[in-house]
Structures are given as C-alpha cells and as structure tokens.
Write a protein that holds these residues in place. Structure first.
Motif, PDB file in Angstrom:
ATOM      1  N   LEU B 124      25.955 -67.431  10.364  1.00 30.03           N
ATOM      2  CA  LEU B 124      25.778 -68.446  11.180  1.00 30.03           C
ATOM      3  C   LEU B 124      25.632 -69.600  10.039  1.00 30.03           C
ATOM      4  O   LEU B 124      26.317 -70.755  10.197  1.00 30.03           O
ATOM      5  N   ASP B 125      24.844 -69.339   8.898  1.00 28.75           N
ATOM      6  CA  ASP B 125      24.877 -70.551   7.767  1.00 28.75           C
ATOM      7  C   ASP B 125      26.025 -70.870   7.163  1.00 28.75           C
ATOM      8  O   ASP B 125      26.062 -71.985   6.775  1.00 28.75           O
ATOM      9  N   ALA B 126      27.121 -69.870   7.147  1.00 25.19           N
ATOM     10  CA  ALA B 126      28.246 -70.231   6.629  1.00 25.19           C
ATOM     11  C   ALA B 126      29.346 -70.784   7.394  1.00 25.19           C
ATOM     12  O   ALA B 126      30.417 -71.248   6.954  1.00 25.19           O
ATOM     13  N   LEU B 127      28.906 -71.124   8.679  1.00 25.43           N
ATOM     14  CA  LEU B 127      29.819 -71.847   9.639  1.00 25.43           C
ATOM     15  C   LEU B 127      29.682 -73.317   9.346  1.00 25.43           C
ATOM     16  O   LEU B 127      28.959 -73.956   9.147  1.00 25.43           O
ATOM     17  N   PRO B 128      31.172 -74.000   9.440  1.00 25.06           N
ATOM     18  CA  PRO B 128      31.067 -75.458   9.609  1.00 25.06           C
ATOM     19  C   PRO B 128      30.011 -76.006  10.496  1.00 25.06           C
ATOM     20  O   PRO B 128      29.782 -75.558  11.495  1.00 25.06           O
ATOM     21  N   VAL B 129      29.547 -77.116  10.420  1.00 24.14           N
ATOM     22  CA  VAL B 129      28.332 -77.665  10.732  1.00 24.14           C
ATOM     23  C   VAL B 129      28.857 -77.808  12.224  1.00 24.14           C
ATOM     24  O   VAL B 129      27.989 -77.728  13.343  1.00 24.14           O
ATOM     25  N   SER B 130      29.872 -78.519  12.528  1.00 21.98           N
ATOM     26  CA  SER B 130      30.256 -78.870  13.771  1.00 21.98           C
ATOM     27  C   SER B 130      30.360 -77.860  14.744  1.00 21.98           C
ATOM     28  O   SER B 130      30.108 -77.964  16.021  1.00 21.98           O
ATOM     29  N   ILE B 131      30.645 -76.551  14.230  1.00 22.32           N
ATOM     30  CA  ILE B 131      30.695 -75.530  15.308  1.00 22.32           C
ATOM     31  C   ILE B 131      29.219 -75.192  15.609  1.00 22.32           C
ATOM     32  O   ILE B 131      28.908 -75.018  16.935  1.00 22.32           O
ATOM     33  N   ASN B 132      28.219 -75.046  14.941  1.00 20.20           N
ATOM     34  CA  ASN B 132      26.814 -74.814  15.201  1.00 20.20           C
ATOM     35  C   ASN B 132      26.419 -75.764  16.204  1.00 20.20           C
ATOM     36  O   ASN B 132      25.632 -75.694  16.950  1.00 20.20           O
ATOM     37  N   VAL B 133      26.832 -77.074  15.878  1.00 23.56           N
ATOM     38  CA  VAL B 133      26.557 -78.205  16.665  1.00 23.56           C
ATOM     39  C   VAL B 133      27.035 -78.318  18.147  1.00 23.56           C
ATOM     40  O   VAL B 133      26.222 -78.317  18.917  1.00 23.56           O
ATOM     41  N   TRP B 134      28.063 -77.693  18.425  1.00 20.61           N
ATOM     42  CA  TRP B 134      28.864 -77.540  19.376  1.00 20.61           C
ATOM     43  C   TRP B 134      28.230 -76.302  20.107  1.00 20.61           C
ATOM     44  O   TRP B 134      27.617 -76.300  21.481  1.00 20.61           O
ATOM     45  N   ARG B 135      27.930 -75.337  19.419  1.00 21.37           N
ATOM     46  CA  ARG B 135      27.024 -74.181  20.147  1.00 21.37           C
ATOM     47  C   ARG B 135      25.656 -74.392  20.714  1.00 21.37           C
ATOM     48  O   ARG B 135      25.261 -74.190  21.907  1.00 21.37           O
ATOM     49  N   LEU B 227      19.427 -70.740  20.454  1.00 22.13           N
ATOM     50  CA  LEU B 227      20.418 -70.346  19.583  1.00 22.13           C
ATOM     51  C   LEU B 227      19.875 -71.299  18.310  1.00 22.13           C
ATOM     52  O   LEU B 227      19.208 -72.036  18.279  1.00 22.13           O
ATOM     53  N   SER B 228      20.333 -70.874  17.102  1.00 20.53           N
ATOM     54  CA  SER B 228      19.805 -71.489  15.799  1.00 20.53           C
ATOM     55  C   SER B 228      21.090 -71.616  14.988  1.00 20.53           C
ATOM     56  O   SER B 228      21.959 -70.672  15.088  1.00 20.53           O
ATOM     57  N   SER B 229      21.098 -72.516  14.175  1.00 20.19           N
ATOM     58  CA  SER B 229      22.361 -72.705  13.072  1.00 20.19           C
ATOM     59  C   SER B 229      21.791 -71.890  11.748  1.00 20.19           C
ATOM     60  O   SER B 229      22.581 -71.616  11.008  1.00 20.19           O
ATOM     61  N   HIS B 230      20.774 -70.886  11.924  1.00 17.01           N
ATOM     62  CA  HIS B 230      20.506 -69.935  10.744  1.00 17.01           C
ATOM     63  C   HIS B 230      20.561 -68.635  11.272  1.00 17.01           C
ATOM     64  O   HIS B 230      19.746 -68.225  12.323  1.00 17.01           O
ATOM     65  N   ASP B 231      21.032 -67.735  10.349  1.00 16.43           N
ATOM     66  CA  ASP B 231      20.722 -66.399  10.712  1.00 16.43           C
ATOM     67  C   ASP B 231      19.455 -65.765  10.858  1.00 16.43           C
ATOM     68  O   ASP B 231      19.000 -65.056  11.637  1.00 16.43           O
ATOM     69  N   ALA B 232      18.472 -66.517   9.989  1.00 18.70           N
ATOM     70  CA  ALA B 232      17.194 -65.963  10.117  1.00 18.70           C
ATOM     71  C   ALA B 232      16.204 -66.797  10.998  1.00 18.70           C
ATOM     72  O   ALA B 232      15.198 -66.707  11.115  1.00 18.70           O
ATOM     73  N   SER B 233      17.076 -67.524  11.965  1.00 20.05           N
ATOM     74  CA  SER B 233      16.389 -68.320  13.143  1.00 20.05           C
ATOM     75  C   SER B 233      15.297 -69.415  12.582  1.00 20.05           C
ATOM     76  O   SER B 233      15.576 -69.619  11.534  1.00 20.05           O
ATOM     77  N   PHE B 234      14.100 -69.286  13.048  1.00 19.31           N
ATOM     78  CA  PHE B 234      12.948 -70.018  12.721  1.00 19.31           C
ATOM     79  C   PHE B 234      12.303 -69.574  11.412  1.00 19.31           C
ATOM     80  O   PHE B 234      11.664 -70.333  10.652  1.00 19.31           O
ATOM     81  N   ALA B 235      12.612 -68.298  11.042  1.00 14.49           N
ATOM     82  CA  ALA B 235      12.005 -67.783   9.796  1.00 14.49           C
ATOM     83  C   ALA B 235      12.576 -68.539   8.484  1.00 14.49           C
ATOM     84  O   ALA B 235      12.240 -68.607   7.552  1.00 14.49           O
TER      85      ALA B 235
END
Ligand SMILES: [K+]
Ligand SMILES: [K+]
Lengths: 488, 488
Positions: B124-135, B227-235
């Motif tokens: 997830l961290d490698a995704l373009p930011v707009s995709i994570n924002v959309w999710r 959902l999180s924008s990081h694979d590690a979630s809150f970690a």
C-alpha cells in the motif's frame, strides 16, 4: 432447604429403580463368565441402599411438585445418576488392570446416560463384555428416561421443547390427545420404545450380528446413542444389510415417539405422515444424506454407489445424533463432516431421544422469519405463525427465541473456554457441538477415529457439562442460576 | 418494471452526488502530482453522466416511495455504487502497472463503501497517494451513507435495526424526538459526523501524523472502516499517543450518533449517559479490552503495560468493527483474535457505522431470555421486556428473532460454501464473520497480516456478497427473495 426434600425423595426413588438396571450387566457377566459379577452386584447393592435410604428417609415429604421442583429434580437426576453409574465403571476397569480416573469415568457415564456416545476408552473389543453391555445399556436407559422427561414430565413444567411438543401434538392431530395422565403416557411411550427395541434387536440378529452384539447395538440405535462394542464401530460388521437396518431404525427413532403412540392408538396413520415436524426430520436426514453423497461424488472421493452408501449412512447416523461410523469420515473433504455435525443440531424431532435445537423449533423459527419478511414489504399485514393446522402461540415463539440465545451463547462460551485452554478452534467448537447436541463424534482430535481422552481433565469436564446442558434443553439448567429460582 | 422507475430515479440522483466524491482524489492527485488526474476526472465524468441520465430520464417518475421501493433502493445502492467506484480503481492500478481483475477491484470497492476494510491489495505504501485517498474516502462516504440509511431512511421502512433504533431513541429520552423530517435529521447527523471528522483529523495531525495521513486515517476511524495507507497499519506510526487518539474516536464512533444529536440539541447529557445501548457498547469494548489484556498477561505474551496497550487497542479496534492493527495478533493465543472477532458481532450500537448484530438487539435478546427463565419458575408471571424506561413491543422482539435466524443461517451457509470450495474452516468462518460484521481482518489466511487476495475469485465473491448482506442488515436483502416482494 427442606423445600427441596420432596425432590430428593423422588430422586431416591429414581436411584432405587436405576440400581436395578445393574442387574443387566450382572446377568451378562454371569452368562459370559467375565469375572466381574461382584462389581455389578455390589454396585447395585450400594446404589439401591443409597436410593432406598433417600426414598424411605424422606417419605414424609410426599408432595405435589411445583415447576421449580421439577427443574431441580431433572437437573439433579442428570448429575447424580451418572455418579452411581461411574462406580462400577471405575471398579470394573480397575479390576481388569486398565484403571481410569474419576473425570474420565464420570464423562463416560454422562456420555452414556445422555445418549451422547463420546468415549474416552480405547480397545473396546478387548473389554469384558459386561462393561460394554453397561455402557450401551446406559444409553438405552437414558433414551427411555428422556422420552418420559420430554413427553410426560417436562410439559407439566412448561419447559422449552416440551411446551412446543404439547403444541405439536395438539396441532395436526387435534381431535386426539396424548393420554392426559403422566403414568399412562409414560407406559404408552415405553411400550413403543420396547417394541422398537425388540424389532431392532431381531433385525440386527437376523441380519447377521451375534445375539449380544445385536442387543448392544439395539441399545444404542433406538436411543440414538451411538456407542459400539467395537473400536471399528459399524465397520466391524462390513455388512450393507446391517447398515441399512441401522439407517431405518435411526430414521424411525429420530421422529416423535408420541406420534407413533397416537397413530397406533387411533389405528390410522394419516395424521402421522402429515405431521410437519416428522416431515422436516425425514427431509433433513435423507436430504442431508443426498447432499453428502453428492459432495463425495463431485469431489471424487467415491464412485456413485459408495458415495450414496457412505454419504447416506454417515449423514443419517451423525445427523440423527447417533454417531455410528463405517469409515473415518474426517478423511473426507471437511465440508462433509462439518455439514453432518451441523445437521445434528437441527434434524431430530422433539419427543425423540435426540438432542440439540430440534426440528420443531427450526420450523417455528423459519415460519416466524418468513412472516417478518412479509411484514417488511407489507407492514400492515397480520399473519399468525402456523405449524400444520395450528397457530403457534406468542409465548412459544418467545420461548424459542430464548432457547436459541441460550443455545448460541452456551455453545460459543464453552467452545471459547476450550480455546482458552489451548485447544484448536475446530476441535473445540466441534467437541462442544458434539456434546451439546449429544451427537458424540466431533472433528479434529475428537473425530470418529479419535477419542475424547486426548483432552485435558479440564476440557473433559467442559464437555461433560455441555452434555448435561444439552440434555436438559439448556433453559432448565440455566434457570437454576437465576435468583428468582431460589426465592421461595 | 415501471413500478420501480421511481427507485431508479433516486438511484440516479445518488450516483450523481457520488460522482462528485471523485473530485477528492482528483484534487489530491493534482496537489501531489501522482499522474492519475485523468483517471479521476474521466471516471467522475462517466459516473456523473450515467447518474444524470438516469435521474433526468426518469424525472417524470417522482413519486412517494413505498416500503418495498425503499428495500429495493437500498439494496441496489450497495450493489451499483461500488460498480462505479471500481472504474477508477481498476483504471488507476492498471496505469501504474499493477492491474487487478474486476473481481478484486469490485471487492475492494465494496469493502470500502461498506466500511469493512478488508483488502486484496498489497504494498500500500507504494501506491500513488490518490488511490489510497480514494480507498479511505470510500469508507468515509460509506459511513455517512449508513448513518442516513440507519437513522433517516430505514425507520420509514420499518427495517430491523432501525425499528429498534426508533424504539431506542423513544425510550430513555422519551420527551425529545429526533427531528421528524428525514432531511433535517440527515443534516443533523451529518453535522455530527463532520464535527467528529474535523476533531479526529486535528487530533491525528497534532498527534504527529502528516496532514494527508491524518485525513486518510480520520476517514477510516470515524466510519469504523479500518483501511490504512500503510501495510503496517497503525504500527507505521509507532506512537502510543496516536493509538490512544484512535481508541477514543473508535469508542465514540461505535455509539449511536443520534444520541449525540439529541444531547447537543437539548444541551444536556444526562439522557446520553443513561442510554442502555451506549453503556452496553462501551462496557463490551472496554471490558473486552480488559479480557484480552488479561489473557495476554496470563499466557505470558506481554508484561502488564504491553498487555494493556495491545489488548485494549486491538480489542477496541476489532470489536468496534474498525480493524486497525499494531501487531500481527494472530501470533497471540488463538482465543484472543477469535474473541475480538466475536466481539465485533455484538459490540457496536445501532445508529453507528458499525455492522453485525448490534448492541440493542443483544440487550433485547438477553432481557427476553431472562424473562423466559422467570417464566419457567413462575409460569404465571407477567413481565414486559424493558429497555431503559421503555417497554419493548412484541413486534420488535419478533423482528430481532427473525434477524438472529437470518444472521445465523447466512453466516453458517456462506461459511459452508467457502468450506465446500476447499477453504479451511477457521479461515472460512472468520472471513464470513469479518465480512458480514464489516470488521475486515479475520483469522487464518485472511488475518491482519494476511490478505483476501489469497482467496479464489469464487471465494472473493462470497465475501463480497457477505459484506453487502451485512451492510443491508440482512433482512432487507433477503426480503428481495420473497415472492410477496414482487407481487404488486
Ligand atoms: K449420540
Ligand atoms: K471495518
């Protein structure tokens, strides 16, 4: 405390009669000269003495029982009788040099009397025959006791399934009623039970079992108990004929015994075949067998004939809460054993020796849910819930709701307790389901080829508790925990 | 068919508004220059065109909706909007060279809009930011939609939880009522939702998140999405402060938003704190956290401080159906993750973005069961079921009964379907529970460190179906399957 003396008096009477049951293994021990006569004789004497002392000592307290007394009586019976059944079990196994601890012996007794049929014993074929007779005879006694409980005593108390049961027989067969008096009803049901037993024994015998095997497997077929005198269970006989006989008697014993009673009494069977619960039970078991057969065929486990043979036998055996096995069905795709275990939660009729939710509750739940659907679409629709020709009372629906909650919470809580004690989730949930439905074999380490002896003592006690709870239709036992029960 | 044109008209309007939501990732794509502006712009245009065409084309069919129309509208909304959310999802991922198939993209969209938060994407961290924002923005939109559904629309239809909900607010806070008109109610709730969102964003930002992370995690906190924008979630943040902020907002968002609305409107909070469902939700989540912490301590997984920190955070995160994680809690004794998943079935309040059975139904079930216990002992006792100061109507109890049956049957059937497709039972049951409760992470292969992409396409569709069913409070969707629904 003295408020409960009348209950203890009845319990004393029950124990006295129960002690007479030990003469069955005593006779077998005598005819087969397996050297355990002293165990059965002394155990019978001790049990008789305790029962008679309680009965006689409290004879002044003969009194009409109230609902709360009934609940107390029923709960105590399922706790105390196994205790006296444990005595010869420990003694006999000790004498043959295979001692088991109290936890295991009590589990085995409860598993017998509740008709669960889970076992902690191995090498059954090597046991003295009187021990196996005792184990299987306990199931037959338990089955008989349950019929009287379910049909004759519990309705008077207004407890769960029996309330339903009353409703049930009042329905499709409205004009005739079960003989109103408890004693006469009990006699009638025992008559059916005895007739079924005789027929089943003769069928097994004629089908090729030895007389003693026919008797033991009759004991555990008509009571939906499922214990066997052979480690291989029904595979020992390797006989499709005997498997067919077992299937027929398991199906027959999964239905409401009161229906037979009424049909025989009236001399015609139209109402019998029209009974919605009977149809539900037969459809669930035979339909379930077809599902399992199809899955076995589709997954390539067997060819068509074997898929039908093994699928039908095991689905009906496990679904009817009996638990006989011909193959280690845990080797099948896990869908099949899981499906059969779930089937055992719902398939049997009230008024049989089966356990679990019971078909009549399922029918009421489904009809009630269907009514809610209609209400969503047509909010002003007024539609009663019916079963056969009868309108189901609101109070019955409420009691089904309460039962379902307690069933769900009990099953999940006890399973979680086992998981907390480091059992894997599949074994834990299936062990509790197999116990609370009085099915017997579960999945994982407690499957048909496995054994409950792999569990720790704590885990065995949890399963013992689950078996008693399931047998008590849950509510009556839980009622003991409410403060209002203990208020005079 | 033309009978349902008014429904399609409203659906067109909803789609038109939904298309405007795509300007959020468009703006982010513009400010962050991630090269995906065209995807959001064209997707918005296409969605807008479809929505407007439907809306405009059917403008003649402006008509008052009947209950069956409402059910149809709600069901169709949760099926159709994800379809349009899927378009930019597939397009954008394709453009960055990480194409996913339609099954996965639709799953991801449904998981977003239903606030489930299960994902088939990795890195997830490698995704373009707009995709994570959309999710994450999909979850925020979904949460807002649910609030209006639950509080404003469903009560008009008399559907399950909402009927309860009406009962609920009419209870402890009898004198004041939610503003009766749908529009005004919706505005009020959105006001609360917006206020919560602003507060949560500021808290995360002040607590140390970057502005964009604060926004995305705010989106998925107040909607209990997870959902999180990081694979590690809150970690990823490794910040007890941020974890504490998340816990507070997850707790607040698990409660009934209408209670805040009423409390703010009346200007005093006594009725708020006295609300039985609010107390139930908070007790379940905080109590559940203590249980998990104790288990972690007793099993020697952590020392006291870490046991409390990790136990509390994950029990509240999973129990509130959010699903953020700091550690891979599947490494804990299996009791803990299983307990948290079961907690998520019951803990959240009606009128929150949570899913599952809801605390108000649990309270009604428990009180109803307690009444039955009393009736066992005192058969003639007449005792209404009460919640706070209010008597719960029989019809509500019946609707809870129906809901529980459909919930149980749906969960077990879909799980068995997954087992039939050769998934192991633990993964199967937990995947369905995590979907139908809109929790997100399950156990086994679909745990917090795992991913739903390990499932086959068929299995992914089953989970997608389970998420939509759970979001629709089950009954409304099942109602579509009844013949009486389609009769005029
Ligand atoms: K059994
Ligand atoms: K979630």
């Amino acid at each position: 405390m003295s408020d409960f003396f009348p209950v203890l008096r009845v319990l004393g009477a029950l124990l006295t009669f129960f002690s007479l049951g030990m003469f069955v293994p005593w006779i077998i021990s005598w005819t087969h000269a397996d050297g355990l006569r002293h165990v059965w004789a002394f155990s019978a004497a001790i049990s008789f003495a305790c029962g008679a002392a309680l009965w006689g000592g409290l004879r002044r307290y003969k009194r009409e029982l109230q609902p709360r007394h009934g609940i107390f009586l029923v709960s105590l019976t399922w706790v105390l009788l196994p205790l006296f059944a444990t005595l010869p079990m420990m003694w006999a196994l000790n004498d043959i040099g295979r001692p088991i601890n109290f936890t295991h012996a009590y589990f085995e007794s409860v598993s017998g009397l509740t008709t669960t049929g889970a076992t902690v014993l191995a090498r059954l074929d090597a046991l003295p025959v009187s021990i196996n007779v005792w184990r299987t005879f306990l199931q037959w006694l338990g089955g008989m006791g349950i019929l009287v409980l379910a049909v004759a005593i519990l309705p008077l108390l207004g407890v769960g399934g029996s309330q339903l049961f009353k409703a049930e027989v009042a329905g499709p067969i409205k004009d005739s009623k079960l003989t109103p008096r408890v004693k006469e009803t009990a006699k009638g049901l025992w008559g059916i039970y005895a007739t079924f037993s005789a027929a089943c024994f003769l069928a097994y015998w004629a089908g090729g079992m030895s007389a003693i095997d026919a008797m033991m497997h009759m004991f555990t077929t008509v009571s939906l108990g499922g214990l066997s005198s052979h480690d291989a269970s029904f595979a020992y006989f390797a006989s499709p004929l005997l498997e067919g006989i077992a299937v027929i008697f398991m199906l027959a014993a999964s239905c409401n015994f009161a229906l037979y009673f009424i049909a025989l009494r009236k001399g015609h069977w139209r109402g019998f075949w029209r009974d919605p619960e009977l149809r539900g039970t037969l459809a669930a078991l035979v339909g379930g067998g077809l599902v399992v057969a199809l899955v076995l065929l589709a997954k390539g486990v067997y060819g068509p004939v074997d898929a039908l043979r093994y699928g039908m036998f095991h689905a009906i055996s496990v679904g009817s809460t009996t638990g006989f096995a011909i193959v280690d069905y845990l080797a099948w795709p896990v869908f099949a054993p899981l499906f059969m275990l779930l089937l055992s939660s719902v398939a049997t009729s009230a008024g049989s020796a089966g356990c679990g939710i019971k078909m009549v509750r399922v029918l009421i739940l489904v009809k009630q849910a269907r009514r809610e659907m209609t209400r969503l679409v047509h909010p002003r629709a007024v539609q009663p819930v019916t079963l056969g020709a009868m309108v189901v009372d609101h109070r019955v629906i409420f009691s089904v709701l309460a039962f379902m909650l307690v069933y769900g919470v009990t099953t999940i809580s006890l399973s979680m307790l086992l998981v907390l004690s480091d059992l894997d989730p599949v074994t834990a949930f299936s062990a509790v389901l197999a116990s609370v439905n009085c099915t017997g074999p579960g999945l994982g380490s407690v499957g048909p080829a496995g054994n409950f002896s792999v569990l720790t003592d704590f885990q065995v006690w949890v399963c013992t508790f689950a078996m008693v709870l399931g047998r008590l239709e849950l509510l009556s036992f839980i009622a003991l925990l409410t403060p209002s029960f203990w208020r005079k």
